[in-house]
Design a protein around this motif. Structure first.
Motif, PDB file in Angstrom:
ATOM      1  N   ARG A 188      47.606  68.136  60.064  1.00 23.99           N
ATOM      2  CA  ARG A 188      47.203  69.548  60.656  1.00 23.99           C
ATOM      3  C   ARG A 188      46.483  70.283  59.613  1.00 23.99           C
ATOM      4  NH1 ARG A 188      51.812  71.890  61.293  1.00 23.99           N
ATOM      5  NH2 ARG A 188      52.403  70.550  63.089  1.00 23.99           N
ATOM      6  N   THR A 200      38.470  69.294  67.862  1.00 25.88           N
ATOM      7  CA  THR A 200      39.236  68.388  68.818  1.00 25.88           C
ATOM      8  C   THR A 200      40.091  67.482  68.118  1.00 25.88           C
ATOM      9  OG1 THR A 200      37.186  67.905  70.199  1.00 25.88           O
ATOM     10  CG2 THR A 200      38.743  66.135  70.374  1.00 25.88           C
ATOM     11  N   GLU A 202      47.781  68.619  66.733  1.00 27.87           N
ATOM     12  CA  GLU A 202      48.699  69.770  67.099  1.00 27.87           C
ATOM     13  C   GLU A 202      49.377  69.224  68.329  1.00 27.87           C
ATOM     14  OE1 GLU A 202      46.303  73.165  67.661  1.00 27.87           O
ATOM     15  OE2 GLU A 202      46.718  73.754  65.489  1.00 27.87           O
ATOM     16  N   ASN A 203      48.806  68.487  69.237  1.00 29.39           N
ATOM     17  CA  ASN A 203      49.374  68.135  70.161  1.00 29.39           C
ATOM     18  C   ASN A 203      50.502  66.946  69.997  1.00 29.39           C
ATOM     19  OD1 ASN A 203      48.109  69.796  72.234  1.00 29.39           O
ATOM     20  ND2 ASN A 203      46.592  68.060  72.463  1.00 29.39           N
ATOM     21  N   GLN A 257      52.373  64.329  60.464  1.00 27.38           N
ATOM     22  CA  GLN A 257      51.443  65.374  61.151  1.00 27.38           C
ATOM     23  C   GLN A 257      51.185  66.713  60.508  1.00 27.38           C
ATOM     24  OE1 GLN A 257      54.120  63.850  62.955  1.00 27.38           O
ATOM     25  NE2 GLN A 257      52.712  62.577  64.035  1.00 27.38           N
ATOM     26  N   LYS A 288      43.204  69.807  67.624  1.00 28.12           N
ATOM     27  CA  LYS A 288      43.838  70.051  68.664  1.00 28.12           C
ATOM     28  C   LYS A 288      44.860  68.606  69.072  1.00 28.12           C
ATOM     29  CE  LYS A 288      41.228  73.078  71.370  1.00 28.12           C
ATOM     30  NZ  LYS A 288      40.337  73.578  72.590  1.00 28.12           N
ATOM     31  N   SER A 289      44.125  67.585  68.642  1.00 26.70           N
ATOM     32  CA  SER A 289      44.663  66.158  68.923  1.00 26.70           C
ATOM     33  C   SER A 289      46.017  66.260  67.924  1.00 26.70           C
ATOM     34  CB  SER A 289      43.916  65.127  68.522  1.00 26.70           C
ATOM     35  OG  SER A 289      44.672  63.792  68.459  1.00 26.70           O
ATOM     36  N   ALA A 325      53.783  68.584  68.630  1.00 20.02           N
ATOM     37  CA  ALA A 325      54.302  69.488  69.551  1.00 20.02           C
ATOM     38  C   ALA A 325      55.178  68.444  70.634  1.00 20.02           C
ATOM     39  CB  ALA A 325      53.286  70.215  70.600  1.00 20.02           C
ATOM     40  N   GLU A 326      54.965  67.279  70.506  1.00 19.50           N
ATOM     41  CA  GLU A 326      55.773  66.632  71.280  1.00 19.50           C
ATOM     42  C   GLU A 326      57.066  66.200  70.916  1.00 19.50           C
ATOM     43  OE1 GLU A 326      52.936  63.071  71.751  1.00 19.50           O
ATOM     44  OE2 GLU A 326      51.938  63.866  72.971  1.00 19.50           O
TER      45      GLU A 326
END
Length: 140
Positions: free
Chosen positions: A103, A129, A135-136, A99, A132-133, A139-140
């Protein structure tokens, strides 16, 4: 070119030697890339964690891709070509669940898309987009 040849043609005798060689390579990469606008340093965050031996070659390839991207920037390659490299890096990072590297690729791609196409363009929105994908997922 010597570095690429060593990755391709020099085979260690044992698995332990292989881990030591890759560990040294990554450490050298980290120290060399620090001043390089944070490209290629996603595994060099100072935590002292070892990189999974199964993905050492993938991490090395991503680092080399970031280095290539930086060289393209310094040598004045077209932004479209640089954007393709960002896309390639992001795809590899997505595939291998890296990730932080993804990023950085998405952030760089978004910056290039803004310069190349404008902030309201479809391409810039696509890169936003993608960022953001990434980063999401992290974050999980």
């Amino acid at each position: 070119q010597g570095r690429i040849e060593s990755l391709l043609y020099e085979f260690p005798d044992t698995a332990e030697e292989e881990r030591d060689i890759h560990k040294d390579d990554i450490t050298n990469d980290c120290s060399q890339e620090r001043g390089f606008s944070d490209l290629g340093t996603f595994e060099c965050d100072g935590r002292g964690e070892d990189i999974d031996p199964e993905i050492v070659d993938i991490v090395t390839a991503i680092k080399l891709s970031y280095h290539r991207l930086g060289l393209m920037d310094r040598l004045g390659f077209k932004l479209v070509s640089q954007l393709r490299i960002c896309s390639s890096i992001l795809e590899i990072c997505d595939e291998w669940d890296l990730q932080q590297g993804g990023r950085e690729a998405a952030t760089t791609g978004l910056r290039i898309a803004h310069h190349l196409y404008g902030t309201r363009s479809k391409q810039a929105k696509d890169w936003k987009t993608r960022l953001k994908s990434v980063e999401n997922i992290s974050a999980e």
